[in-house]
Design an enzyme around this catalytic site. Structure first.
Site, PDB file in Angstrom:
ATOM      1  N   ARG A  76      29.462 -10.698 -20.653  1.00 37.27           N
ATOM      2  CA  ARG A  76      28.824 -11.665 -19.759  1.00 37.27           C
ATOM      3  C   ARG A  76      29.736 -12.882 -19.652  1.00 37.27           C
ATOM      4  O   ARG A  76      29.840 -13.688 -20.572  1.00 37.27           O
ATOM      5  CB  ARG A  76      27.448 -12.059 -20.309  1.00 37.27           C
ATOM      6  CG  ARG A  76      26.438 -10.921 -20.309  1.00 37.27           C
ATOM      7  CD  ARG A  76      26.174 -10.394 -18.913  1.00 37.27           C
ATOM      8  NE  ARG A  76      25.067  -9.447 -18.869  1.00 37.27           N
ATOM      9  CZ  ARG A  76      24.655  -8.838 -17.779  1.00 37.27           C
ATOM     10  NH1 ARG A  76      25.293  -9.050 -16.627  1.00 37.27           N
ATOM     11  NH2 ARG A  76      23.641  -8.000 -17.808  1.00 37.27           N
ATOM     12  N   ALA A 132      19.113  -3.143 -17.718  1.00 37.36           N
ATOM     13  CA  ALA A 132      18.418  -4.044 -16.802  1.00 37.36           C
ATOM     14  C   ALA A 132      19.184  -4.147 -15.492  1.00 37.36           C
ATOM     15  O   ALA A 132      20.356  -3.786 -15.408  1.00 37.36           O
ATOM     16  CB  ALA A 132      18.273  -5.433 -17.433  1.00 37.36           C
ATOM     17  N   GLU A 135      17.950   2.007 -13.279  1.00 40.68           N
ATOM     18  CA  GLU A 135      18.811   1.261 -14.198  1.00 40.68           C
ATOM     19  C   GLU A 135      18.962   1.978 -15.535  1.00 40.68           C
ATOM     20  O   GLU A 135      20.048   1.981 -16.132  1.00 40.68           O
ATOM     21  CB  GLU A 135      18.254  -0.145 -14.414  1.00 40.68           C
ATOM     22  CG  GLU A 135      18.325  -1.051 -13.199  1.00 40.68           C
ATOM     23  CD  GLU A 135      19.742  -1.401 -12.792  1.00 40.68           C
ATOM     24  OE1 GLU A 135      20.684  -1.190 -13.591  1.00 40.68           O
ATOM     25  OE2 GLU A 135      19.926  -1.902 -11.661  1.00 40.68           O
ATOM     26  N   GLU A 139      22.740   2.889 -16.613  1.00 42.00           N
ATOM     27  CA  GLU A 139      23.360   2.139 -17.707  1.00 42.00           C
ATOM     28  C   GLU A 139      23.335   2.871 -19.045  1.00 42.00           C
ATOM     29  O   GLU A 139      24.195   2.610 -19.900  1.00 42.00           O
ATOM     30  CB  GLU A 139      22.678   0.776 -17.860  1.00 42.00           C
ATOM     31  CG  GLU A 139      22.887  -0.123 -16.655  1.00 42.00           C
ATOM     32  CD  GLU A 139      22.549  -1.576 -16.935  1.00 42.00           C
ATOM     33  OE1 GLU A 139      22.038  -1.879 -18.046  1.00 42.00           O
ATOM     34  OE2 GLU A 139      22.815  -2.423 -16.057  1.00 42.00           O
ATOM     35  N   GLY A 195      12.123 -23.643 -14.574  1.00 44.22           N
ATOM     36  CA  GLY A 195      12.404 -24.995 -14.140  1.00 44.22           C
ATOM     37  C   GLY A 195      13.420 -25.072 -13.021  1.00 44.22           C
ATOM     38  O   GLY A 195      13.529 -26.111 -12.348  1.00 44.22           O
ATOM     39  N   GLU A 234      13.344 -16.510 -10.488  1.00 45.34           N
ATOM     40  CA  GLU A 234      13.488 -15.155 -11.038  1.00 45.34           C
ATOM     41  C   GLU A 234      12.363 -14.773 -11.991  1.00 45.34           C
ATOM     42  O   GLU A 234      12.123 -15.422 -12.999  1.00 45.34           O
ATOM     43  CB  GLU A 234      14.808 -15.004 -11.785  1.00 45.34           C
ATOM     44  CG  GLU A 234      14.981 -13.610 -12.389  1.00 45.34           C
ATOM     45  CD  GLU A 234      16.203 -13.491 -13.272  1.00 45.34           C
ATOM     46  OE1 GLU A 234      16.394 -12.415 -13.851  1.00 45.34           O
ATOM     47  OE2 GLU A 234      16.966 -14.469 -13.370  1.00 45.34           O
ATOM     48  N   GLU A 268      30.285  -3.105 -16.197  1.00 45.22           N
ATOM     49  CA  GLU A 268      29.553  -1.979 -16.756  1.00 45.22           C
ATOM     50  C   GLU A 268      30.468  -0.810 -17.132  1.00 45.22           C
ATOM     51  O   GLU A 268      30.040   0.116 -17.827  1.00 45.22           O
ATOM     52  CB  GLU A 268      28.497  -1.492 -15.759  1.00 45.22           C
ATOM     53  CG  GLU A 268      27.428  -2.536 -15.448  1.00 45.22           C
ATOM     54  CD  GLU A 268      26.431  -2.032 -14.436  1.00 45.22           C
ATOM     55  OE1 GLU A 268      26.655  -0.921 -13.891  1.00 45.22           O
ATOM     56  OE2 GLU A 268      25.441  -2.731 -14.173  1.00 45.22           O
TER      57      GLU A 268
END
Length: 225
Positions: free
Chosen positions: A82, A94, A111, A115, A134, A138, A163
């Site tokens: 990430r 996910a 998914e 994955e 906030g 999503e 991936e």
């Protein structure tokens, strides 16, 4: 004085604990950023009493997460790089709800196959959550998938980009809980899913909801068609 009577706060019951949809008069001021998957929009919203504030909102289509559990109560995790946090994180399979018209359950099944090269016979809703309410619309739904089987080699998805080098493992649920509480796992879906599953197991899985339970995942993302 100690104990709950020392606090000047009302006591809510279980029936009171439910988030409520609350629409406020809102005006779109401008689109601040247009992205491939989501936009950032600036909105002016009217609060009670006539006060108005301006907020930047990530307009996000929503996402689904899959906690796949085998017959020995082992959780399937995948390791993925990430870039924003410069880390390889252990995550639950996910993905975004970015396929037009695809139901959330179908997206979760897709998914899991893409994955982790897995299918599941038994699906249920484990928990729903907002990723960052906030600043983002999503919503994320975590499904519990059981009755696992492997996708045949010839039918497996060819993974790309981050991936491509994804590694999948199984880890015992109790070990996963210890890793979360010990700060060794920090992906939000992993943290929420693992702890929610531990709580569901302690209740004999009576808290699970049907896989087709209605759900509003987020606001419409960019139209790039």
């Amino acid at each position: 004085m100690s104990g709950p009577d020392a606090l000047d706060l009302p006591v809510a019951t279980g029936e009171d604990l439910a988030d409520a949809l609350a629409e406020r008069p809102t005006e779109l001021v401008e689109t601040v950023f247009r992205g491939h998957v989501w936009d950032v929009v600036r909105e002016r919203v009217e609060l009670p009493g006539g006060r108005a504030v301006t907020r930047d909102v990530q307009r996000h289509p929503g996402a689904v997460t899959v906690l796949a559990l085998d017959d020995a109560e082992r959780v399937v995790l995948v390791r993925q790089y990430r870039h924003p946090v410069r880390r390889e994180l252990w995550e639950l399979p996910a993905g975004l709800l970015d396929v037009a018209g695809e139901p959330p359950l179908a997206a979760a099944q897709r998914e899991l196959a893409e994955e982790a090269d897995l299918r599941a016979d038994d699906w249920a809703v484990l928990v729903d959550w907002f990723n960052s309410p906030g600043g983002s619309s999503e919503g994320n739904r975590i499904y519990l998938a059981r009755g696992l089987s492997a996708v045949p080699e010839a039918e497996r998805h060819e993974r790309e980009d981050e991936e491509r080098d994804m590694v999948a493992v199984r880890v015992g649920l109790d070990e996963a809980v210890r890793a979360v509480l010990g700060g060794r796992l920090a992906n939000p879906g992993t943290v929420i899913g693992v702890l929610a599953l531990a709580a569901a197991r302690s209740a004999g899985f009576s808290t699970l909801r049907p896989a087709d339970t209605p759900w509003t995942p987020g606001l419409a993302g960019p139209d790039r068609s």
